[in-house]
Write an enzyme that holds these catalytic residues in place. Structure first.
Site, short mmCIF file in Angstrom:
data_model
loop_
_atom_site.label_atom_id
_atom_site.label_comp_id
_atom_site.label_asym_id
_atom_site.label_seq_id
_atom_site.Cartn_x
_atom_site.Cartn_y
_atom_site.Cartn_z
N CYS A 68 39.21 43.37 40.60
CA CYS A 68 37.65 43.41 40.25
C CYS A 68 37.28 41.96 40.15
O CYS A 68 36.19 41.49 40.65
CB CYS A 68 37.37 43.93 38.89
SG CYS A 68 37.78 45.76 39.36
N PHE A 102 39.91 35.67 26.29
CA PHE A 102 39.36 34.91 27.64
C PHE A 102 39.49 33.63 27.85
O PHE A 102 38.96 33.10 28.57
CB PHE A 102 38.39 35.69 28.39
CG PHE A 102 38.93 37.18 28.83
CD1 PHE A 102 38.94 38.16 28.16
CD2 PHE A 102 39.07 37.31 30.31
CE1 PHE A 102 39.55 39.41 28.54
CE2 PHE A 102 39.48 38.63 30.75
CZ PHE A 102 39.49 39.72 29.79
N GLU A 156 42.74 47.05 33.26
CA GLU A 156 44.03 47.79 33.80
C GLU A 156 45.12 47.33 32.46
O GLU A 156 45.01 46.19 32.32
CB GLU A 156 44.45 47.39 35.18
CG GLU A 156 43.47 47.91 36.30
CD GLU A 156 43.72 47.64 37.56
OE1 GLU A 156 44.97 47.33 37.72
OE2 GLU A 156 42.89 47.93 38.37
N ARG A 166 46.62 43.85 43.62
CA ARG A 166 45.59 43.08 44.35
C ARG A 166 44.88 41.91 43.87
O ARG A 166 45.12 41.49 42.62
CB ARG A 166 44.43 44.26 44.23
CG ARG A 166 44.69 45.48 45.06
CD ARG A 166 43.66 46.40 44.85
NE ARG A 166 43.46 47.21 43.66
CZ ARG A 166 42.73 48.39 43.21
NH1 ARG A 166 41.84 48.64 44.06
NH2 ARG A 166 42.82 48.78 42.13
N LEU A 181 36.53 49.07 31.53
CA LEU A 181 38.15 48.96 31.08
C LEU A 181 38.84 48.08 31.78
O LEU A 181 38.38 47.69 32.81
CB LEU A 181 38.73 50.47 31.28
CG LEU A 181 38.67 50.84 32.73
CD1 LEU A 181 39.92 50.45 33.43
CD2 LEU A 181 38.86 52.48 32.96
N GLU A 212 31.72 50.73 34.39
CA GLU A 212 33.01 50.86 33.64
C GLU A 212 33.41 49.58 33.12
O GLU A 212 33.35 48.50 34.05
CB GLU A 212 34.07 51.64 34.61
CG GLU A 212 35.40 51.84 33.83
CD GLU A 212 35.21 52.46 32.35
OE1 GLU A 212 34.66 53.49 32.29
OE2 GLU A 212 35.50 51.57 31.33
N LYS A 235 48.48 41.13 36.33
CA LYS A 235 48.75 41.09 35.05
C LYS A 235 49.81 41.88 34.45
O LYS A 235 50.21 42.80 35.35
CB LYS A 235 47.13 41.22 34.28
CG LYS A 235 46.77 42.66 34.38
CD LYS A 235 45.45 42.88 33.55
CE LYS A 235 45.61 43.13 32.15
NZ LYS A 235 44.43 43.66 31.44
#
Ligand code: NAD
Ligand code: UGA
Length: 427
Positions: free
Chosen positions: A260, A249, A155, A328, A153, A151, A321
């Site tokens: 992550c 980015f 958040e 986390r 995606l 995945e 963010k």
């Protein structure tokens, strides 16, 4: 298709909602009884824009169900998708305890043909290992195929990313199983990469490590900008105009956090080390990210240096963010902890969270946090902060100084209101 999703977290819930929206019948299960009970009542336990609407709509039309009984739905559905957490273990490896828990249930359940789809981010070799585990626990190999379907995606934009992904990666041993998984996403307009399982597993880790590298790279360039009084925003724009590099980015700031990048960078490092490979670049990415909080800490202490004793610090933002409730590995929290350790009183506000942090006072709105503050640190780029009433903020603060931890404010605008603006790489 009937799909059973194991794990109702950020990935499981988003994927469940989108697959139900596509038209499948989705049974999303979790061991967390409280979470499932809320979901059954239409209460969504996480904040993700657009998720509540998509979940409740599909519950109403009988396409999406939540339950704690994983075994029942694993047994009933031909597709089983695993979306449990794979957090960092102490040694940096991916902790597979939750995946092992799922395997234990699977081994008791598989009586008819299943396609088992691994959505969680897992080390290379996991699909092979799972296959061996299931066979070792007596499951007939002819009854299941394990497919890696990582995945990508983010958040805060999870629904949008799932409905409009840049690509869908499917790693399978048999092309028939890959095609079955591809068919699940048949309405999504995107490119598919059908590959082997090991490659699919590595694509996920390599993607996250590369994105983390871009962030640490631009944060180092911002340090040079600071030294030469150059503007990182312009430098970043100019770099990003090269299509080989890409504009995304390359935003300098407090660095990356979240559930992550930190864990996946560690896990990639671990799997390399396990084969005797030293990842110098990845180590450096981590080091730069860790020190980014200290760069800000130094800027803050330098600015406060001239002030009276016990200057009051206001911090806006605690999540890792904007547009998420996830804290986390939040750099905002890492910074708050360091400020507290230095003895500064911290008054904080976040639109969604107020985690228990020793010596941090949580305020009920951003303006309350800045009352009589000597400095305001913007640590998370929540849209509401960008549209703050700067006139009011300035009137409330003792000293009008803003530290922009995300380089997200328009410097000239806040300067017009009379603030001293401090970012990274902003002359
Ligand atoms: P999460 O912690 O939000 O959710 C995981 C859920 O799994 C929890 O609700 C937990 O109770 C449940 N669970 C654990 N063991 C279970 C079991 N045996 N049976 C049923 N449920 C069980 O995790 P997440 O953020 O959704 O991440 C899941 C995976 O996806 C991880 O591997 C992560 O690296 C990866 N991933 C996450 C994101 C993201 O943005 N969060 C994006 C891409 C990939
Ligand atoms: C990241 C990846 O972007 C997803 O593709 C991936 O699926 C996910 O990790 C995962 O594997 O869980 P996420 O962590 O949700 O997604 O959010 P990002 O938007 O990537 O932001 C990560 C961190 O980097 C945040 O702290 C953000 O503020 C920071 N960041 C991002 C920067 O400092 N600069 C940037 O230019 C971009």
């Amino acid at each position: 298709m009937d799909i059973c999703i194991i794990g109702a977290g950020y990935v499981g819930l988003t994927t469940a909602a989108v697959l139900a929206d596509i038209g499948h019948t989705v049974y999303c299960t979790d061991v967390d009884e409280d979470k499932i009970s809320k979901l059954q009542q239409g209460i969504i336990p996480i904040y993700e824009p657009g998720l509540t609407e998509m979940i409740t709509e599909n519950q109403d039309r009988g396409k999406l169900f939540f339950d704690t009984d994983s075994e029942r739905y694993m047994a009933a559905c031909p597709f089983i998708m695993i979306a449990v957490g794979t957090p960092s273990a102490k040694n940096g490896s991916a902790d597979m305890v939750y995946v092992k828990g799922v395997i234990a249930v699977l081994s008791q359940t598989i009586r008819s043909p299943k396609v088992i789809i691994m959505k969680s981010t897992v080390p290379p070799g996991t699909a092979d290992w799972m296959e061996a585990e299931l066979q070792g626990q007596g499951v007939d190999k002819r009854l299941f195929e394990i497919v890696s379907n990582p995945e990508f995606l983010r958040e805060g934009t999870a629904i949008e990313d799932t409905v409009h992904p840049d690509r869908i990666v499917i790693g399978a041993k048999q092309s028939e199983a890959a095609m079955k998984v591809r068919e699940l996403y048949h309405t999504l307009q995107t490119q598919f990469l059908i590959t082997d399982r090991l490659e699919a597993e590595l694509i996920k880790y390599a993607s996250n490590a590369f994105l983390a590298t871009k962030i640490s790279f631009i944060n180092e360039i911002a340090r040079i900008c600071d030294a030469y009084s150059a503007d990182i925003m312009e430098v970043s724009k100019g770099i990003g105009m090269d299509q080989r590099i890409g504009a995304k980015f390359l935003h300098a700031g407090l660095g990356y956090g979240g559930s992550c990048f930190p864990k996946d960078v560690n896990a990639l490092n671990y799997v390399a080390r396990a084969k005797g490979i030293k990842l110098n670049l990845v180590q450096a990415v981590k080091k730069v990210n860790r020190s980014q909080v200290d760069i800000y800490l130094n800027k803050i202490t330098h600015s406060l240096g001239k002030r009276s004793n016990k200057p009051k610090i206001a911090v806006w933002g605690a999540t890792f963010k904007e547009n998420t409730d996830d804290i986390r590995y939040s750099q905002a929290i890492a910074l708050m902890k360091k400020l507290v350790r230095k003895g500064y009183p911290v008054y904080a506000y976040d639109p969604l969270v107020s985690p228990k942090l020793s010596s941090v006072v949580w305020c009920s709105n951003p303006y309350e946090a800045v009352e009589q503050a000597d400095i305001l640190v913007l640590a998370t780029a929540w849209p509401a902060f960008l549209k703050a009433d700067w006139y009011k903020v300035k009137a409330l603060m003792k000293h009008p100084v803003i530290v922009d931890g995300r380089n997200c404010l328009d410097k000239s605008t806040v300067e017009k209101y009379g603030f001293e603006y401090i970012g990274v790489g902003r002359p």
